[in-house]
Every structure is written in structure tokens, then in C-alpha cells.
Design an enzyme around this catalytic site. Structure first.
Site, PDB file in Angstrom:
ATOM      1  N   LYS A   1       0.832  -1.212   0.000  1.00  0.00           N
ATOM      2  CA  LYS A   1       0.000   0.000   0.000  1.00  0.00           C
ATOM      3  C   LYS A   1       0.871   1.269   0.000  1.00  0.00           C
ATOM      4  O   LYS A   1       2.085   1.177   0.078  1.00  0.00           O
ATOM      5  CB  LYS A   1      -0.961  -0.025   1.193  1.00  0.00           C
ATOM      6  CG  LYS A   1      -1.935  -1.215   1.170  1.00  0.00           C
ATOM      7  CD  LYS A   1      -2.993  -1.105   0.061  1.00  0.00           C
ATOM      8  CE  LYS A   1      -3.601  -2.417  -0.343  1.00  0.00           C
ATOM      9  NZ  LYS A   1      -4.720  -2.868   0.441  1.00  0.00           N
TER      10      LYS A   1
HETATM   11  C1  LIG Z   1      -5.882  -3.884   0.662  1.00  0.00           C
HETATM   12  C2  LIG Z   1      -7.322  -3.586   0.656  1.00  0.00           C
HETATM   13  C3  LIG Z   1      -8.159  -3.940   1.721  1.00  0.00           C
HETATM   14  C4  LIG Z   1      -7.744  -4.869   2.836  1.00  0.00           C
HETATM   15  O1  LIG Z   1      -6.646  -4.536   3.539  1.00  0.00           O
HETATM   16  P1  LIG Z   1      -5.741  -5.684   4.225  1.00  0.00           P
HETATM   17  O2  LIG Z   1      -4.869  -4.860   5.109  1.00  0.00           O
HETATM   18  O3  LIG Z   1      -5.013  -6.380   3.149  1.00  0.00           O
HETATM   19  O4  LIG Z   1      -6.645  -6.563   4.995  1.00  0.00           O
HETATM   20  C5  LIG Z   1      -9.480  -3.539   1.699  1.00  0.00           C
HETATM   21  N1  LIG Z   1      -9.975  -2.831   0.666  1.00  0.00           N
HETATM   22  C6  LIG Z   1      -9.214  -2.499  -0.396  1.00  0.00           C
HETATM   23  C7  LIG Z   1      -9.831  -1.707  -1.498  1.00  0.00           C
HETATM   24  C8  LIG Z   1      -7.868  -2.877  -0.448  1.00  0.00           C
HETATM   25  O5  LIG Z   1      -7.132  -2.571  -1.515  1.00  0.00           O
END
Ligand SMILES: *Cc1c(COP(=O)(O)O)cnc(C)c1O
Length: 374
Positions: free
Chosen positions: A192
Site C-alpha cells: 500500500k
Molecule cells: C488492501 C485492501 C483492503 C484490505 O486490507 P488488508 O490490510 O489487506 O486486509 C481492503 N480494501 C481495499 C480496497 C484494499 O485494496
């Protein structure tokens, strides 16, 4: 196997990679040495404060990951059996799954072709007397149209939970996403905009929501009586070790975002004037943080797009397809989301990470161009 081989190849350009500097290592070391390795410790408070201040909201609650943050937000708002929750049909599966965990019904709706985010008109058409919440997703770093969505929500008395997992620092008319909904969630997974390894956060301006979420995050244990629990809660806590990494990244967030913007500029220059190619959009009211470079090629179907990915892989370039429509998956219901079904098979994400060099981006662009421009 193939994947591991590629990743250890010297010149392979991955889709994503975290930026870990001396600051991150210093904070993680400090957290480890302190002995506070679980979910008590100063880095958790510092990270929650630093990040919520960056977003411009009063409260931040760190969680074990972004999916847990989504589920916690839904539970905190009391959403469950018999309720419907509207989400975009193009998103990461976690958005839909969290609604299922809460026991509510997932209603997938269409997106806007340019922003790739949930379409307010499509929301309006799908609101019923059972609709309890909307989860707009700021996909690939571009904000959803929150002013329109909040207007609809107010009219129909529906909650709004922003899924800002991919859009740390994105803005609408100068206001950061994550500050528009009743509450919002972020993810700090390794790929991210910023990371805590695994991790997430629920942010809100509403103090009673924050307190309720905090209570549920820790098995709903009574403040007054240890090991007395008032509800079925969860262990959705973040560790101090994760928060140490998260705080270091939060302190570098402007730098991390600035690099995303620079990388987008490099791609824009390198891929201009190719017939049928479209890159990330930015509405005039929006600041896109370009979490991932999005390349759409008008002439691709799923098969051609996948073929193109293996061509790139042969040239040591990693890529990712757009998400598949949620409504195509066996656990979810069909829906008539025309734009989602048109767009998903034409879309590809290209490498977008802090340590990526101009030379590498130029190499990627030349490779893409040679394939598509012939
Ligand atoms: C990455 C992501 C999540 C979930 O996050 P995690 O930390 O991987 O559980 C939820 N929504 C979107 C749109 C994402 O890209």
C-alpha cells in the site's frame, strides 16, 4: 515457484516494494528492545495520533489489518443480518467479505469509467428500505465522489464507511479522503501507499463510535471489570512492532506520496500518443495519489491482456490485472454492472514503488510501446 524465481532475478522489476530506511529500522529496533512486542506500547498511540492528524480526523484506531478494520467498522455501526450494504463491483475482495462477516447482504453497483470509483447514480438505483450503509472505495488512489455520496446517504439516512485502503493522502477539494464518512478505514499492507507490514486503521470524528470500536477491538472487555465481556468482540489489535514501522512510514508520508506522483508523470511522458492507451484519471476536484499505475488498452480482452502480462514477464517486468468484478465470483450474486464488466479486462497495473528509477520506468514504457504501438 516461477514467481519466486522471478523475484530473485537481479533485474526483475516487481509490481511493488516497500521503502524501508534507517528510520523504520530504528523504530522497529526500539520497539523490539522495549519488550512491548504485543499490542501495548507507545508506538501504537503515536501511530494512531500521527496518522489521524494527517487525515484530519479526531480519532484513529489501529487494527491488525485493513479487512479487520472494515469488519470492525461495520460491527461498530451495528450492521448485520437483514441489512444491505452497497459497494462498488470493482474492488479488492475484502470490501465484500467484511460485509459478509457482519452477516449483511452485499449489493454490488457500477462504477464511473473515468475515476473507476462507485457511481452515485448506480447507488441511488440500488437503495432499498433495507440499505444500511454504503462503502465507497477510493480505487487505485483516486477518490470516490464523496460529496454526492454523502448527499444520498443523508437523504436516505444511511451510514457511509470509506474504504480508503488504497488512497492515503488523496483529496477532494483539498480535504483528505477518510474524513468524509461516518468512519473510514485504511490498510497498511506491504504494497500500500504506506505500510506497517500488516495493519489497518479505523478513523472517525465521532467519539462514541471510536469508543465502541475500541471496545470491540479488544474482545469487548469491560473497563471496570477485567475478564468481564459485554459483547462478542474481537482481537483486531495491532502490535507495537507493526506500529513502529507504521509510525516511521507515517512520518515519511509526504515523501512517499510525492514519489507516486513523480512516477505517474514519468509513465505519462513515456506512454503518450499510443493509440488506444489510457492511464490513471484525475477529476478536476480530486487529488489522485496514484497508488498503482493503471494502464487500460482499448483493444484488450481478458485473454489478450493476460498474454501481454506474460510478454512483460519475459522482459523482467511484473504487472497485475485489474480486480475481477465481485459479482462474477461464486460467493456473490450477479449484477448488471456494465462499466465494470467492460473495464476490468482492459486494465493492468504496472510497477509503482518508491525505489523505482526513471531508467526503469523508461525501460517499462519502451517495452509497452514496442508491443502496443506496432
Ligand atoms: C488492501 C485492501 C483492503 C484490505 O486490507 P488488508 O490490510 O489487506 O486486509 C481492503 N480494501 C481495499 C480496497 C484494499 O485494496
Amino acid at each position: 515457484m516461477v514467481q519466486i524465481q522471478l523475484l530473485t532475478m537481479k533485474n526483475f522489476i516487481p509490481i511493488s516494494k516497500p521503502s524501508i530506511t534507517d528510520k523504520e529500522i530504528k523504530y522497529i529496533n526500539d520497539a523490539a528492545k522495549s519488550g512491548w512486542v504485543s499490542s501495548l506500547g507507545k508506538y501504537i498511540d503515536d501511530f494512531e495520533n500521527q496518522f489521524s492528524e494527517f487525515i484530519g480526523v479526531n480519532f484513529g484506531l489501529a487494527t491488525s489489518n485493513g479487512t479487520a478494520a472494515l469488519h470492525l467498522a461495520l460491527e461498530t455501526l451495528g450492521i448485520g443480518e437483514g441489512d444491505e450494504v452497497i459497494i462498488p463491483d470493482l474492488t479488492f475482495i475484502a470490501t465484500a467479505n467484511a460485509v459478509k462477516y457482519a452477516g449483511a447482504k452485499v449489493v454490488t453497483v457500477d462504477i464511473e469509467a473515468d475515476t473507476l470509483c462507485i457511481d452515485p447514480d448506480s447507488i441511488r438505483k440500488n437503495i432499498t428500505s433495507n440499505t444500511k450503509a454504503i462503502i465507497p472505495v477510493h480505487l487505485y488512489g483516486h477518490p470516490a465522489n464523496m460529496p454526492e455520496i454523502n448527499k444520498l446517504a443523508k437523504e436516505h439516512e444511511i451510514f457511509v464507511i470509506e474504504d480508503a485502503a488504497e488512497a492515503h493522502g488523496a483529496e477532494i477539494n483539498g480535504q483528505k479522503v477518510g474524513s468524509f464518512g461516518d468512519c473510514s478505514i485504511f490498510s497498511f499492507y506491504g504494497n500500500k501507499v504506506m505500510t506497517s507490514g500488516e495493519g489497518g486503521m479505523v478513523v472517525t470524528d465521532n467519539e462514541s463510535l471510536f469508543r465502541r470500536a475500541k471496545h470491540l477491538r479488544d474482545h469487548a472487555m469491560s473497563d471496570k471489570k477485567r475478564y468481564w465481556h459485554t459483547d462478542i468482540g474481537y482481537n483486531y489489535r495491532m502490535t507495537n512492532l507493526q506500529a513502529a514501522l507504521g509510525l516511521a512510514q507515517a512520518e515519511r508520508i509526504e515523501e512517499l506520496i510525492a514519489k507516486k506522483l513523480e512516477i505517474f508523470d514519468w509513465y505519462k511522458k513515456g506512454l503518450k500518443d499510443i493509440n488506444g492507451v489510457k492511464l490513471n484519471y484525475q477529476a478536476d476536484w480530486a487529488k489522485n495519489v496514484y497508488w498503482m499505475i493503471c494502464l487500460e488498452y482499448e483493444f484488450w480482452g481478458e485473454k489478450e491482456r493476460n498474454q501481454f502480462q506474460s510478454t512483460l514477464r519475459d522482459k523482467n517486468i511484473d504487472s497485475r490485472p485489474y480486480f475481477y468484478p465481485i459479482s462474477d465470483m461464486p460467493m456473490y450474486k450477479e449484477s448488471d454492472t456494465f462499466i465494470v464488466h467492460d473495464v476490468y479486462k482492459k486494465g493492468l497495473n504496472l510497477p509503482t514503488y518508491f525505489d523505482l528509477s526513471l531508467t526503469e520506468v523508461n525501460y517499462i514504457c519502451e517495452t509497452v510501446k514496442a508491443e502496443l504501438d506496432s
